[in-house]
Write a protein that holds these residues in place. Structure first.
Motif, short mmCIF file in Angstrom:
data_model
loop_
_atom_site.label_atom_id
_atom_site.label_comp_id
_atom_site.label_asym_id
_atom_site.label_seq_id
_atom_site.Cartn_x
_atom_site.Cartn_y
_atom_site.Cartn_z
N HIS A 1 21.31 56.36 -9.91
CA HIS A 1 22.37 55.63 -10.60
C HIS A 1 22.74 56.31 -11.91
O HIS A 1 21.88 56.83 -12.62
CB HIS A 1 21.96 54.17 -10.84
CG HIS A 1 20.52 54.00 -11.21
ND1 HIS A 1 19.49 54.12 -10.30
CD2 HIS A 1 19.93 53.76 -12.41
CE1 HIS A 1 18.34 53.93 -10.91
NE2 HIS A 1 18.57 53.73 -12.20
N HIS B 1 10.97 58.10 -13.88
CA HIS B 1 12.32 58.66 -13.77
C HIS B 1 12.28 60.09 -13.24
O HIS B 1 11.59 60.94 -13.81
CB HIS B 1 13.03 58.62 -15.12
CG HIS B 1 13.31 57.23 -15.57
ND1 HIS B 1 12.47 56.53 -16.40
CD2 HIS B 1 14.32 56.38 -15.25
CE1 HIS B 1 12.96 55.31 -16.58
NE2 HIS B 1 14.08 55.21 -15.90
N GLU C 1 16.48 48.03 -9.70
CA GLU C 1 16.83 47.83 -11.11
C GLU C 1 17.99 46.84 -11.17
O GLU C 1 18.79 46.78 -10.23
CB GLU C 1 17.24 49.18 -11.74
CG GLU C 1 17.57 49.09 -13.22
CD GLU C 1 17.43 50.43 -13.95
OE1 GLU C 1 16.91 51.39 -13.35
OE2 GLU C 1 17.83 50.47 -15.12
N TYR D 1 21.27 45.55 -13.76
CA TYR D 1 22.08 45.79 -14.95
C TYR D 1 22.98 44.58 -15.16
O TYR D 1 23.49 44.02 -14.18
CB TYR D 1 23.01 47.00 -14.75
CG TYR D 1 22.37 48.35 -14.94
CD1 TYR D 1 22.49 49.03 -16.15
CD2 TYR D 1 21.71 48.98 -13.90
CE1 TYR D 1 21.94 50.30 -16.32
CE2 TYR D 1 21.16 50.26 -14.06
CZ TYR D 1 21.28 50.90 -15.27
OH TYR D 1 20.75 52.15 -15.44
N HIS E 1 19.65 59.27 -12.55
CA HIS E 1 18.31 59.59 -12.02
C HIS E 1 17.99 58.77 -10.79
O HIS E 1 18.57 57.72 -10.55
CB HIS E 1 17.27 59.29 -13.10
CG HIS E 1 17.31 57.87 -13.57
ND1 HIS E 1 18.00 57.49 -14.69
CD2 HIS E 1 16.80 56.73 -13.05
CE1 HIS E 1 17.91 56.19 -14.86
NE2 HIS E 1 17.19 55.69 -13.86
N HIS F 1 14.54 56.82 -9.34
CA HIS F 1 13.23 56.42 -9.85
C HIS F 1 12.18 57.26 -9.12
O HIS F 1 12.33 57.55 -7.94
CB HIS F 1 13.00 54.92 -9.64
CG HIS F 1 13.88 54.08 -10.52
ND1 HIS F 1 14.09 52.75 -10.33
CD2 HIS F 1 14.61 54.43 -11.62
CE1 HIS F 1 14.90 52.29 -11.28
NE2 HIS F 1 15.24 53.29 -12.07
ZN ZN Z 1 16.99 53.54 -13.50
#
Ligand code: ZN
Ligand code: F6R
Length: 200
Positions: A138, A161, A99, A101, A90, A92
């Motif tokens: 991503h 999203h 974001e 991770y 998706h 944002h």
């Molecule tokens: Zn995301």
């Protein structure tokens, strides 16, 4: 009412299920309609079983700019045709939101792309931190056929999203298995941004 006290939570490995979460999302094969390259393999697999592809455990926070929504994403191992199990992917909704991770377990790749068609693929291995800058769509891909890909994520509460853009245009690059190894290939169904504008 939202608890505004600081807190910790545990993510026990292997497994990766946090001992605290508010939301558990399970995505199965049927939610990936049109995303896998091999349509015949997809339909064939779906006709046998609506396989569980990935799960997200989220600790909910208010959907406002100062908050960070965080949790654990677990992509299970497997193939649809020659393509690894992966997330929908998706942008944002608020494009200017980033974001992070952190890879807890497993092996994979993050496929990233901008609306202008710029793309990137980042390796996901245990201990790696990935920064997804604002404006990059991503998708996590699990390139192991045996183990879960487990990541911790955090993103701004106001991000939202947008799944529709990827559902329509797909990602520019796909990760397929070839001779037992992951390879990056062009998505033949992806359209140049210029072409998309013409189509609109
Ligand atoms: Zn995301
Ligand atoms: C949140 C985020 C991750 C993903 C998760 C599942 O912004 O990027 O928590 O939501 O990895 O992927 P999607 O949301 O693409 O189904």
């Amino acid at each position: 009412m939202i608890d505004n006290r600081p807190y910790t939570f545990n993510v026990a490995l292997p497994g990766g299920i946090p001992n605290r979460f508010e939301l558990h999302t399970r995505r199965t094969l049927k939610s990936m309609h049109g995303q896998y390259l091999d349509i015949e393999a997809y339909n064939d697999k779906l006709s046998k079983e609506d396989t569980l592809l990935y799960e997200v455990y989220e600790l909910s926070r208010p959907e406002v700019a100062g908050e960070l929504i965080h949790g654990i994403s677990i992509v299970h191992p497997g193939l649809v045709g020659n393509e690894y199990f992966m997330t929908k992917g998706h942008f944002h909704t608020v494009l200017d939101t980033a974001e992070i991770y952190y890879v807890l377990q497993g092996n994979g790749k993050m496929v990233l792309e901008t609306l202008q068609g710029d793309w990137a693929i980042e390796e996901l291995t245990p201990g790696k931190m990935l920064y997804v800058p604002p404006k990059w769509a991503h998708r996590s891909v699990n390139t192991s056929l045996e183990h879960d890909l487990i990541t911790l994520f955090a993103y701004p509460g106001n991000a939202g999203h947008d799944y529709g853009t990827i559902e329509t245009q797909g990602f520019r690059k796909l990760i397929l298995i070839e001779n037992g190894e992951p390879v990056i290939v062009d998505n033949p169904r992806w359209q140049e941004p210029a072409q998309r504008e013409v189509d609109l």
